[in-house]
Design a protein around this motif. Structure first.
Motif, short mmCIF file in Angstrom:
data_model
loop_
_atom_site.label_atom_id
_atom_site.label_comp_id
_atom_site.label_asym_id
_atom_site.label_seq_id
_atom_site.Cartn_x
_atom_site.Cartn_y
_atom_site.Cartn_z
N ARG A 40 0.83 -1.21 0.00
CA ARG A 40 0.00 0.00 0.00
C ARG A 40 0.87 1.26 0.00
O ARG A 40 0.56 2.24 -0.68
N MET A 41 1.95 1.23 0.77
CA MET A 41 2.81 2.40 0.84
C MET A 41 3.43 2.71 -0.53
O MET A 41 3.51 3.88 -0.94
N ILE A 42 3.85 1.67 -1.23
CA ILE A 42 4.42 1.86 -2.56
C ILE A 42 3.36 2.42 -3.52
O ILE A 42 3.63 3.33 -4.31
N GLU A 43 2.14 1.88 -3.45
CA GLU A 43 1.06 2.35 -4.32
C GLU A 43 0.75 3.83 -4.06
O GLU A 43 0.56 4.61 -5.00
N VAL A 44 0.68 4.21 -2.79
CA VAL A 44 0.38 5.60 -2.45
C VAL A 44 1.49 6.52 -2.92
O VAL A 44 1.24 7.60 -3.47
N THR A 45 2.74 6.10 -2.73
CA THR A 45 3.88 6.92 -3.16
C THR A 45 3.87 7.13 -4.67
O THR A 45 4.08 8.26 -5.16
N ARG A 46 3.61 6.07 -5.41
CA ARG A 46 3.58 6.19 -6.87
C ARG A 46 2.43 7.08 -7.33
O ARG A 46 2.60 7.92 -8.23
N ALA A 47 1.26 6.91 -6.72
CA ALA A 47 0.10 7.73 -7.10
C ALA A 47 0.37 9.20 -6.82
O ALA A 47 0.03 10.07 -7.63
N TYR A 48 0.98 9.49 -5.68
CA TYR A 48 1.26 10.89 -5.32
C TYR A 48 2.28 11.49 -6.29
O TYR A 48 2.13 12.64 -6.73
N THR A 49 3.30 10.70 -6.66
CA THR A 49 4.32 11.19 -7.59
C THR A 49 3.73 11.47 -8.96
O THR A 49 4.01 12.51 -9.58
N GLU A 50 2.90 10.53 -9.46
CA GLU A 50 2.28 10.72 -10.77
C GLU A 50 1.37 11.94 -10.78
O GLU A 50 1.34 12.71 -11.74
#
Length: 254
Positions: A220-230
Protein backbone atom coordinates in the motif's frame (compact mmCIF):
# COMPACT_ATOMS: atom_id res chain seq x y z
CA UNK A 1 -8.00 28.13 -9.66
CA UNK A 2 -8.83 25.65 -12.43
CA UNK A 3 -10.90 22.60 -11.63
CA UNK A 4 -8.02 20.29 -12.56
CA UNK A 5 -5.84 21.80 -9.86
CA UNK A 6 -8.63 21.60 -7.28
CA UNK A 7 -9.35 17.95 -8.07
CA UNK A 8 -5.64 17.16 -7.99
CA UNK A 9 -5.24 18.94 -4.66
CA UNK A 10 -8.13 16.99 -3.12
CA UNK A 11 -6.50 13.74 -4.25
CA UNK A 12 -3.12 14.76 -2.85
CA UNK A 13 -4.66 15.56 0.52
CA UNK A 14 -6.32 12.12 0.75
CA UNK A 15 -3.12 10.37 -0.37
CA UNK A 16 -1.18 12.17 2.35
CA UNK A 17 -3.74 11.09 4.94
CA UNK A 18 -3.62 7.52 3.64
CA UNK A 19 0.18 7.52 3.90
CA UNK A 20 -0.10 8.60 7.56
CA UNK A 21 -2.47 5.71 8.28
CA UNK A 22 -0.30 3.14 6.48
CA UNK A 23 2.85 4.40 8.21
CA UNK A 24 1.16 4.11 11.60
CA UNK A 25 0.11 0.54 10.81
CA UNK A 26 3.66 -0.40 9.86
CA UNK A 27 5.04 1.24 13.01
CA UNK A 28 2.80 -1.01 15.12
CA UNK A 29 3.53 -4.36 13.47
CA UNK A 30 5.05 -5.61 16.73
CA UNK A 31 2.54 -3.95 19.09
CA UNK A 32 0.62 -6.56 21.08
CA UNK A 33 -3.11 -6.54 20.29
CA UNK A 34 -2.83 -3.65 17.81
CA UNK A 35 -5.62 -3.31 15.26
CA UNK A 36 -4.92 -1.83 11.84
CA UNK A 37 -6.70 1.21 10.45
CA UNK A 38 -8.28 1.44 7.01
CA UNK A 39 -9.26 4.51 4.98
CA UNK A 40 -12.73 5.09 3.52
CA UNK A 41 -13.01 7.39 0.52
CA UNK A 42 -16.02 8.69 -1.36
CA UNK A 43 -16.78 10.89 -4.34
CA UNK A 44 -17.77 14.47 -3.59
CA UNK A 45 -19.70 16.21 -6.35
CA UNK A 46 -19.35 19.94 -6.75
CA UNK A 47 -22.46 21.60 -5.21
CA UNK A 48 -22.80 23.88 -8.25
CA UNK A 49 -23.31 20.93 -10.60
CA UNK A 50 -26.86 20.07 -11.63
CA UNK A 51 -27.56 16.63 -12.99
CA UNK A 52 -29.10 16.72 -16.50
CA UNK A 53 -29.20 20.51 -16.35
CA UNK A 54 -25.79 21.82 -17.40
CA UNK A 55 -25.72 25.34 -18.77
CA UNK A 56 -22.99 26.60 -21.05
CA UNK A 57 -19.60 25.37 -19.92
CA UNK A 58 -20.83 23.75 -16.68
CA UNK A 59 -19.56 20.22 -16.06
CA UNK A 60 -19.85 17.64 -13.31
CA UNK A 61 -16.75 18.13 -11.17
CA UNK A 62 -16.00 15.32 -8.74
CA UNK A 63 -13.49 15.47 -5.89
CA UNK A 64 -11.99 12.83 -3.61
CA UNK A 65 -13.17 13.08 0.00
CA UNK A 66 -11.59 11.43 3.03
CA UNK A 67 -14.78 10.12 4.59
CA UNK A 68 -13.50 8.28 7.66
CA UNK A 69 -10.96 5.91 9.18
CA UNK A 70 -12.22 2.39 9.90
CA UNK A 71 -10.93 0.06 12.61
CA UNK A 72 -9.95 -3.39 11.37
CA UNK A 73 -10.88 -5.63 14.31
CA UNK A 74 -9.87 -8.87 12.61
CA UNK A 75 -8.05 -11.17 14.99
CA UNK A 76 -4.26 -11.21 15.02
CA UNK A 77 -2.08 -14.33 15.32
CA UNK A 78 -1.93 -15.84 18.82
CA UNK A 79 1.51 -16.55 20.22
CA UNK A 80 2.37 -18.69 23.28
CA UNK A 81 4.51 -16.99 25.94
CA UNK A 82 4.27 -19.40 28.92
CA UNK A 83 3.80 -16.29 31.09
CA UNK A 84 0.84 -16.94 33.44
CA UNK A 85 -0.08 -13.24 33.40
CA UNK A 86 -0.40 -13.04 29.61
CA UNK A 87 -3.88 -13.49 28.15
CA UNK A 88 -5.20 -13.52 24.59
CA UNK A 89 -8.85 -12.65 23.98
CA UNK A 90 -10.77 -15.16 21.88
CA UNK A 91 -13.76 -13.18 20.60
CA UNK A 92 -14.85 -9.64 19.84
CA UNK A 93 -14.20 -8.25 23.30
CA UNK A 94 -11.87 -5.87 25.11
CA UNK A 95 -10.22 -5.63 28.50
CA UNK A 96 -11.38 -2.69 30.61
CA UNK A 97 -8.59 -0.63 32.20
CA UNK A 98 -8.52 2.39 34.50
CA UNK A 99 -6.78 5.56 33.29
CA UNK A 100 -6.52 9.09 34.71
CA UNK A 101 -9.12 10.09 32.11
CA UNK A 102 -11.57 7.33 33.02
CA UNK A 103 -12.28 3.83 31.78
CA UNK A 104 -10.63 2.76 28.54
CA UNK A 105 -10.47 -0.46 26.53
CA UNK A 106 -7.65 -2.51 25.00
CA UNK A 107 -6.85 -5.83 23.32
CA UNK A 108 -3.34 -5.85 24.77
CA UNK A 109 -3.23 -8.85 27.11
CA UNK A 110 0.45 -8.55 28.07
CA UNK A 111 -0.15 -8.08 31.80
CA UNK A 112 2.02 -7.79 34.90
CA UNK A 113 1.83 -7.02 38.64
CA UNK A 114 2.93 -3.58 39.90
CA UNK A 115 4.49 -2.63 43.23
CA UNK A 116 1.04 -2.30 44.83
CA UNK A 117 0.11 -5.84 43.85
CA UNK A 118 -2.35 -4.69 41.17
CA UNK A 119 -2.80 -6.49 37.88
CA UNK A 120 -1.81 -3.89 35.26
CA UNK A 121 -1.12 -3.54 31.54
CA UNK A 122 2.38 -3.19 30.09
CA UNK A 123 2.00 0.59 30.41
CA UNK A 124 1.02 0.32 34.10
CA UNK A 125 -2.76 0.85 33.84
CA UNK A 126 -4.85 -1.19 36.33
CA UNK A 127 -6.91 -3.95 34.72
CA UNK A 128 -10.49 -3.77 35.95
CA UNK A 129 -12.37 -6.74 37.33
CA UNK A 130 -16.09 -7.02 37.95
CA UNK A 131 -15.51 -5.42 41.38
CA UNK A 132 -12.72 -2.98 40.54
CA UNK A 133 -8.94 -3.48 40.17
CA UNK A 134 -7.56 -6.95 40.82
CA UNK A 135 -5.07 -7.01 43.71
CA UNK A 136 -2.73 -9.83 44.77
CA UNK A 137 -1.19 -10.57 48.15
CA UNK A 138 2.56 -10.90 48.64
CA UNK A 139 2.22 -14.59 49.46
CA UNK A 140 0.19 -15.41 46.33
CA UNK A 141 1.63 -17.87 43.83
CA UNK A 142 0.51 -20.26 41.09
CA UNK A 143 -1.74 -17.67 39.44
CA UNK A 144 -4.44 -19.14 37.25
CA UNK A 145 -6.71 -17.20 34.87
CA UNK A 146 -9.66 -19.23 33.62
CA UNK A 147 -11.32 -18.72 30.26
CA UNK A 148 -14.15 -16.68 31.82
CA UNK A 149 -11.60 -14.32 33.42
CA UNK A 150 -11.69 -15.65 36.99
CA UNK A 151 -8.31 -15.12 38.68
CA UNK A 152 -7.34 -17.66 41.36
CA UNK A 153 -4.13 -18.17 43.33
CA UNK A 154 -2.62 -20.39 45.98
CA UNK A 155 -1.99 -18.28 49.06
CA UNK A 156 1.06 -19.13 51.16
CA UNK A 157 1.07 -22.82 52.08
CA UNK A 158 -2.64 -23.29 51.42
CA UNK A 159 -3.68 -25.95 48.95
CA UNK A 160 -7.08 -24.41 48.29
CA UNK A 161 -7.52 -21.81 45.55
CA UNK A 162 -8.31 -18.24 46.58
CA UNK A 163 -10.21 -15.97 44.19
CA UNK A 164 -8.69 -12.54 43.53
CA UNK A 165 -11.30 -11.30 41.10
CA UNK A 166 -12.73 -11.74 37.64
CA UNK A 167 -11.30 -9.84 34.67
CA UNK A 168 -13.96 -7.78 32.89
CA UNK A 169 -14.40 -8.46 29.20
CA UNK A 170 -16.67 -6.01 27.43
CA UNK A 171 -18.06 -5.66 23.93
CA UNK A 172 -19.83 -2.99 21.90
CA UNK A 173 -22.83 -3.16 19.60
CA UNK A 174 -21.06 -0.76 17.20
CA UNK A 175 -17.30 -1.10 17.75
CA UNK A 176 -16.54 1.22 14.83
CA UNK A 177 -17.69 4.09 17.06
CA UNK A 178 -14.79 3.47 19.43
CA UNK A 179 -12.18 6.23 19.38
CA UNK A 180 -8.52 5.26 19.21
CA UNK A 181 -6.55 7.33 21.71
CA UNK A 182 -3.03 5.98 21.27
CA UNK A 183 -1.04 3.69 23.58
CA UNK A 184 -3.21 0.84 22.27
CA UNK A 185 -6.31 2.24 24.01
CA UNK A 186 -9.86 2.94 22.85
CA UNK A 187 -12.47 5.18 24.43
CA UNK A 188 -16.22 4.92 23.98
CA UNK A 189 -17.91 7.77 22.10
CA UNK A 190 -20.72 9.61 23.89
CA UNK A 191 -23.80 7.42 24.02
CA UNK A 192 -21.83 4.22 23.37
CA UNK A 193 -22.05 1.85 26.34
CA UNK A 194 -19.84 -1.14 27.09
CA UNK A 195 -21.73 -4.38 27.60
CA UNK A 196 -20.39 -7.49 29.39
CA UNK A 197 -19.19 -10.09 26.91
CA UNK A 198 -20.82 -13.46 27.50
CA UNK A 199 -19.07 -15.36 24.72
CA UNK A 200 -15.44 -14.14 24.71
CA UNK A 201 -12.78 -16.27 26.39
CA UNK A 202 -9.30 -15.67 27.77
CA UNK A 203 -6.42 -17.98 26.89
CA UNK A 204 -3.79 -17.86 29.62
CA UNK A 205 -0.13 -17.95 28.60
CA UNK A 206 -0.78 -16.45 25.15
CA UNK A 207 -0.78 -12.98 23.60
CA UNK A 208 -2.48 -11.68 20.47
CA UNK A 209 -0.03 -10.12 18.06
CA UNK A 210 -0.82 -7.18 15.78
CA UNK A 211 -3.15 -7.98 12.87
CA UNK A 212 -1.06 -5.79 10.54
CA UNK A 213 0.34 -7.60 7.50
CA UNK A 214 3.78 -6.17 6.71
CA UNK A 215 3.62 -7.27 3.05
CA UNK A 216 0.16 -5.74 2.52
CA UNK A 217 1.05 -2.45 4.21
CA UNK A 218 4.36 -2.08 2.35
CA UNK A 219 2.53 -2.70 -0.92
CA UNK A 220 0.00 0.00 0.00
CA UNK A 221 2.81 2.40 0.84
CA UNK A 222 4.42 1.86 -2.56
CA UNK A 223 1.06 2.35 -4.32
CA UNK A 224 0.38 5.60 -2.45
CA UNK A 225 3.88 6.92 -3.16
CA UNK A 226 3.58 6.19 -6.87
CA UNK A 227 0.10 7.73 -7.10
CA UNK A 228 1.26 10.89 -5.32
CA UNK A 229 4.32 11.19 -7.59
CA UNK A 230 2.28 10.72 -10.77
CA UNK A 231 -0.28 13.27 -9.61
CA UNK A 232 2.44 15.79 -8.73
CA UNK A 233 3.97 15.38 -12.17
CA UNK A 234 0.60 15.90 -13.84
CA UNK A 235 -0.08 19.08 -11.84
CA UNK A 236 3.43 20.33 -12.58
CA UNK A 237 2.86 19.72 -16.29
CA UNK A 238 -0.45 21.62 -16.09
CA UNK A 239 1.26 24.52 -14.34
CA UNK A 240 4.01 24.61 -16.97
CA UNK A 241 1.39 24.69 -19.74
CA UNK A 242 -0.39 27.63 -18.12
CA UNK A 243 2.85 29.53 -17.66
CA UNK A 244 3.84 28.92 -21.29
CA UNK A 245 0.42 30.10 -22.49
CA UNK A 246 0.62 33.28 -20.40
CA UNK A 247 4.14 34.03 -21.70
CA UNK A 248 3.02 33.62 -25.31
CA UNK A 249 -0.04 35.79 -24.76
CA UNK A 250 2.21 38.48 -23.32
CA UNK A 251 4.24 38.51 -26.57
CA UNK A 252 1.15 39.12 -28.72
CA UNK A 253 1.17 42.73 -30.06
CA UNK A 254 -1.61 44.91 -28.69
Amino acid sequence: MENLLLVGLSRQMTLRRQMDVVANNIANINTTGFKAERMLFEEYLSPTAREDNFIGRDRRVSFVQDRATMHDFAGGPVEPTKNPLDVAIDGNAFLAVQTPGGERYTRDGSLQINNQGQLVTASGLPVLGTNGPIVFQQTDHDINISQDGTVTVLEGTNRIDSIRGKIRMVQFAQPQQLVKEGSNLYSAAPGVAAQPSLTAKLNQGFIERSNVSSVTEMTRMIEVTRAYTELSNMLQSQGDSRRTAIEKLADVPA
